[in-house]
Scaffold this motif. Structure first.
Motif, PDB file in Angstrom:
ATOM      1  N   VAL A 103     -66.713  13.533   8.923  1.00 19.37           N
ATOM      2  CA  VAL A 103     -65.384  13.527   9.103  1.00 19.37           C
ATOM      3  C   VAL A 103     -64.896  13.200   7.561  1.00 19.37           C
ATOM      4  CG1 VAL A 103     -63.395  12.263  10.016  1.00 19.37           C
ATOM      5  CG2 VAL A 103     -65.370  12.955  11.484  1.00 19.37           C
ATOM      6  N   HIS A 104     -63.691  13.766   7.083  1.00 23.46           N
ATOM      7  CA  HIS A 104     -62.955  13.342   5.846  1.00 23.46           C
ATOM      8  C   HIS A 104     -61.928  12.689   6.063  1.00 23.46           C
ATOM      9  CE1 HIS A 104     -60.539  14.516   2.325  1.00 23.46           C
ATOM     10  NE2 HIS A 104     -61.802  14.690   1.665  1.00 23.46           N
ATOM     11  N   PRO A 105     -61.616  11.688   5.398  1.00 26.95           N
ATOM     12  CA  PRO A 105     -60.462  10.369   5.329  1.00 26.95           C
ATOM     13  C   PRO A 105     -59.719  11.081   4.505  1.00 26.95           C
ATOM     14  CG  PRO A 105     -62.235   9.790   3.954  1.00 26.95           C
ATOM     15  CD  PRO A 105     -62.870  11.121   4.338  1.00 26.95           C
ATOM     16  N   LYS A 106     -58.253  11.123   4.968  1.00 22.81           N
ATOM     17  CA  LYS A 106     -57.065  11.299   4.043  1.00 22.81           C
ATOM     18  C   LYS A 106     -56.651   9.736   4.409  1.00 22.81           C
ATOM     19  CE  LYS A 106     -53.832  13.722   2.277  1.00 22.81           C
ATOM     20  NZ  LYS A 106     -53.787  14.412   0.794  1.00 22.81           N
ATOM     21  N   THR A 107     -56.307   9.200   3.200  1.00 23.64           N
ATOM     22  CA  THR A 107     -55.530   8.212   2.901  1.00 23.64           C
ATOM     23  C   THR A 107     -54.129   7.846   2.767  1.00 23.64           C
ATOM     24  OG1 THR A 107     -56.299   7.803   0.693  1.00 23.64           O
ATOM     25  CG2 THR A 107     -57.851   6.754   2.312  1.00 23.64           C
ATOM     26  N   VAL A 108     -53.409   7.415   3.384  1.00 20.35           N
ATOM     27  CA  VAL A 108     -51.999   7.065   3.105  1.00 20.35           C
ATOM     28  C   VAL A 108     -51.854   5.483   2.661  1.00 20.35           C
ATOM     29  CG1 VAL A 108     -49.729   6.821   4.053  1.00 20.35           C
ATOM     30  CG2 VAL A 108     -51.150   8.857   4.797  1.00 20.35           C
ATOM     31  N   ARG A 109     -50.942   5.278   1.794  1.00 23.57           N
ATOM     32  CA  ARG A 109     -50.999   3.925   1.319  1.00 23.57           C
ATOM     33  C   ARG A 109     -50.556   2.978   2.348  1.00 23.57           C
ATOM     34  NH1 ARG A 109     -46.676   0.972  -0.777  1.00 23.57           N
ATOM     35  NH2 ARG A 109     -45.270   2.801  -0.561  1.00 23.57           N
ATOM     36  N   ASN A 110     -51.087   1.755   2.417  1.00 22.03           N
ATOM     37  CA  ASN A 110     -50.838   0.811   3.243  1.00 22.03           C
ATOM     38  C   ASN A 110     -49.328  -0.028   2.547  1.00 22.03           C
ATOM     39  OD1 ASN A 110     -53.941   0.494   4.593  1.00 22.03           O
ATOM     40  ND2 ASN A 110     -52.135   0.665   5.801  1.00 22.03           N
ATOM     41  N   ASN A 111     -48.598  -0.246   3.263  1.00 26.44           N
ATOM     42  CA  ASN A 111     -47.664  -1.123   2.899  1.00 26.44           C
ATOM     43  C   ASN A 111     -48.021  -2.680   2.970  1.00 26.44           C
ATOM     44  OD1 ASN A 111     -45.596   0.861   2.427  1.00 26.44           O
ATOM     45  ND2 ASN A 111     -45.393   1.123   4.699  1.00 26.44           N
ATOM     46  N   PRO A 112     -47.369  -3.755   2.158  1.00 27.25           N
ATOM     47  CA  PRO A 112     -47.977  -5.039   2.301  1.00 27.25           C
ATOM     48  C   PRO A 112     -47.798  -5.585   3.743  1.00 27.25           C
ATOM     49  CG  PRO A 112     -46.408  -4.735   0.687  1.00 27.25           C
ATOM     50  CD  PRO A 112     -46.342  -3.606   1.353  1.00 27.25           C
ATOM     51  N   GLU A 129     -51.846  26.857   8.856  1.00 23.55           N
ATOM     52  CA  GLU A 129     -52.096  28.132   8.175  1.00 23.55           C
ATOM     53  C   GLU A 129     -53.271  27.780   6.927  1.00 23.55           C
ATOM     54  OE1 GLU A 129     -47.866  26.454   7.436  1.00 23.55           O
ATOM     55  OE2 GLU A 129     -49.272  26.680   8.874  1.00 23.55           O
ATOM     56  N   GLY A 130     -53.411  26.425   6.582  1.00 27.09           N
ATOM     57  CA  GLY A 130     -54.122  26.336   5.404  1.00 27.09           C
ATOM     58  C   GLY A 130     -55.624  25.975   5.813  1.00 27.09           C
ATOM     59  N   SER A 131     -55.898  26.406   7.139  1.00 28.47           N
ATOM     60  CA  SER A 131     -57.235  25.953   7.542  1.00 28.47           C
ATOM     61  C   SER A 131     -58.444  26.644   6.921  1.00 28.47           C
ATOM     62  CB  SER A 131     -57.452  26.444   9.203  1.00 28.47           C
ATOM     63  OG  SER A 131     -57.059  27.678   9.347  1.00 28.47           O
ATOM     64  N   LEU A 132     -57.865  27.843   6.029  1.00 30.72           N
ATOM     65  CA  LEU A 132     -59.099  28.427   5.390  1.00 30.72           C
ATOM     66  C   LEU A 132     -59.537  27.658   4.218  1.00 30.72           C
ATOM     67  CD1 LEU A 132     -60.760  30.952   4.605  1.00 30.72           C
ATOM     68  CD2 LEU A 132     -58.941  31.641   3.224  1.00 30.72           C
ATOM     69  N   TYR A 133     -58.639  26.630   3.797  1.00 30.24           N
ATOM     70  CA  TYR A 133     -58.942  25.776   2.594  1.00 30.24           C
ATOM     71  C   TYR A 133     -59.083  24.236   2.942  1.00 30.24           C
ATOM     72  CZ  TYR A 133     -57.010  30.024   0.648  1.00 30.24           C
ATOM     73  OH  TYR A 133     -56.868  31.327   0.198  1.00 30.24           O
ATOM     74  N   TYR A 134     -58.387  23.884   3.800  1.00 28.53           N
ATOM     75  CA  TYR A 134     -58.496  22.392   4.107  1.00 28.53           C
ATOM     76  C   TYR A 134     -59.139  22.181   5.370  1.00 28.53           C
ATOM     77  CZ  TYR A 134     -54.159  23.178   1.120  1.00 28.53           C
ATOM     78  OH  TYR A 134     -53.475  23.671   0.129  1.00 28.53           O
TER      79      TYR A 134
END
Length: 372
Positions: A103-112, A129-134
């Motif tokens: 499983v690939h992690p896609k991180t988003v910045r945590n606020n304080p 529509e980007g499933s061929l690449y992502y």
């Protein structure tokens, strides 16, 4: 007279209470892998009821609880989850979602405050529509309370909004609720309402609740059926596990009502530390049982301070190269808090005077201990 050790490294360090030990000794047990342990079955049913979900599953650890949950939701390799860049799953769980689950992690910045901006979560969702690449986004993960952000609580309103985002995009929402009861108490929101938007929640029983071992996962019956298979795959199926569930039941029954007092003591501790001029504490950030403070004097390092404190029977843990973390639990008294403050002041004086003598100490505190 031997001075009592005041252990502030984490709320994971509690010793089983006499009530827990008695419950463990008296537990009615059978083979839980065969689904026959009556104490485990009763405890899981009770936790599902408390959390407002259909079913529950006892697992050996919080790391396994989160791993099993992620893998149950992301049963196709190459799936992607959205989670905070400062979250426990991302930083402190050995990358298990990737190394074991693909499983690939896609991180988003945590606020304080532990949140992630809603618009950034939405932007992180992959377009079909980007499933061929992502990778394919399948899951969003929140953490409540958020440990690395100082034990901050995520509000029910915020959690509901993230749940709405997940649902509208065909995703699932998992909450790492290692200290979810701390959040519930601090916010004054019933725990089942706090996690209503979540498809799954992991609850640690050996942190604020004081049980010796274990976590529980809650969710739908179909989800827990998948989780049970994954638990076995990962080596988490145990036989007479009712012995552990009995202690956990006592923790839920007896200790949840003490969490508000833990939070009160944490505020007293924070206020006392903030009066020591070499340290700074954001007092508004102390919402639950954790106290983080920065060290302003370059002559004092977290490692030196931990060693000087251990010589005074106070156990503590660095949070970074320039900060410390102290954690209150139900076995820390008001007098323990005052003893800790006195010893911190004396340790600072000793370090600054050059009188401190540091030896190899054994409290388990190292630079690699961050995050427990």
């Amino acid at each position: 007279m031997v001075t009592k050790v005041v252990d502030l490294r984490s709320d994971t360090v509690t010793k089983p209470s006499e009530a827990m030990r008695a419950a463990m000794a008296a537990a009615d047990v059978d083979d839980d892998v065969l689904g026959a342990d009556p104490t485990a079955r009763r405890f899981e049913a009770e936790m599902a009821r408390i959390m407002g979900k259909e079913a529950a599953l006892f697992v050996p650890s919080g790391t396994m609880a989160n791993l099993v949950s992620v893998l149950a939701h992301c049963d196709t390799r190459g799936s992607e989850i959205i989670l905070g860049d400062n979250s426990h799953i991302h930083i402190y769980e050995n990358g298990g979602i990737s190394t074991i689950g693909g499983v690939h992690p896609k991180t988003v910045r945590n606020n304080p405050d532990g949140t992630m901006d809603i618009d950034r979560i939405v932007d992180a969702i992959r377009h079909r529509e980007g499933s061929l690449y992502y990778p394919t986004t399948r899951l969003i993960c929140l953490e409540n309370t958020h440990a690395n952000c100082g034990g901050k609580c995520l509000s029910v309103e915020y959690t509901d909004k993230v749940g709405e985002v997940a649902k509208s995009h065909g995703l699932k929402l998992h909450i790492d609720g290692a200290r979810i009861f701390n959040a519930s108490v601090a916010l004054g929101v019933p725990v089942d309402r706090l996690v209503r938007a979540a498809d799954s929640v992991s609850v640690c029983l050996s942190k604020g609740l004081g049980a010796p071992v274990g976590s529980v996962i809650v969710g739908s019956k179909a989800f827990i059926d998948k989780a049970k298979i994954l638990r076995k795959t990962l080596g988490g199926g145990m036989r007479q596990v009712g012995i552990l569930c009995a202690a956990a039941h006592v923790g839920v029954r007896d200790v949840v009502g003490k969490l508000a007092d833990d939070h009160r003591k944490a505020k007293i501790l924070a206020d006392g530390i903030n009066k020591i001029k070499q340290f700074t504490v954001d007092l508004t950030s102390v919402e639950t049982n954790m106290v983080f403070f920065d060290i302003a004097d370059p002559r004092i390092s977290p490692d030196k301070l931990c060693q000087a404190l251990e010589q005074r029977n106070i156990l503590a843990m660095p949070a970074s190269s320039k900060s410390m973390r102290l954690v209150i639990h139900y076995q820390i008294s008001d007098s323990d808090v005052q003893q800790a403050l006195t010893c911190i002041e004396r340790a600072v004086e000793e370090i600054l005077s050059g009188d401190a003598k540091f030896e190899h100490l054994t409290n388990g505190t190292t630079a690699n201990s961050y995050g427990h």
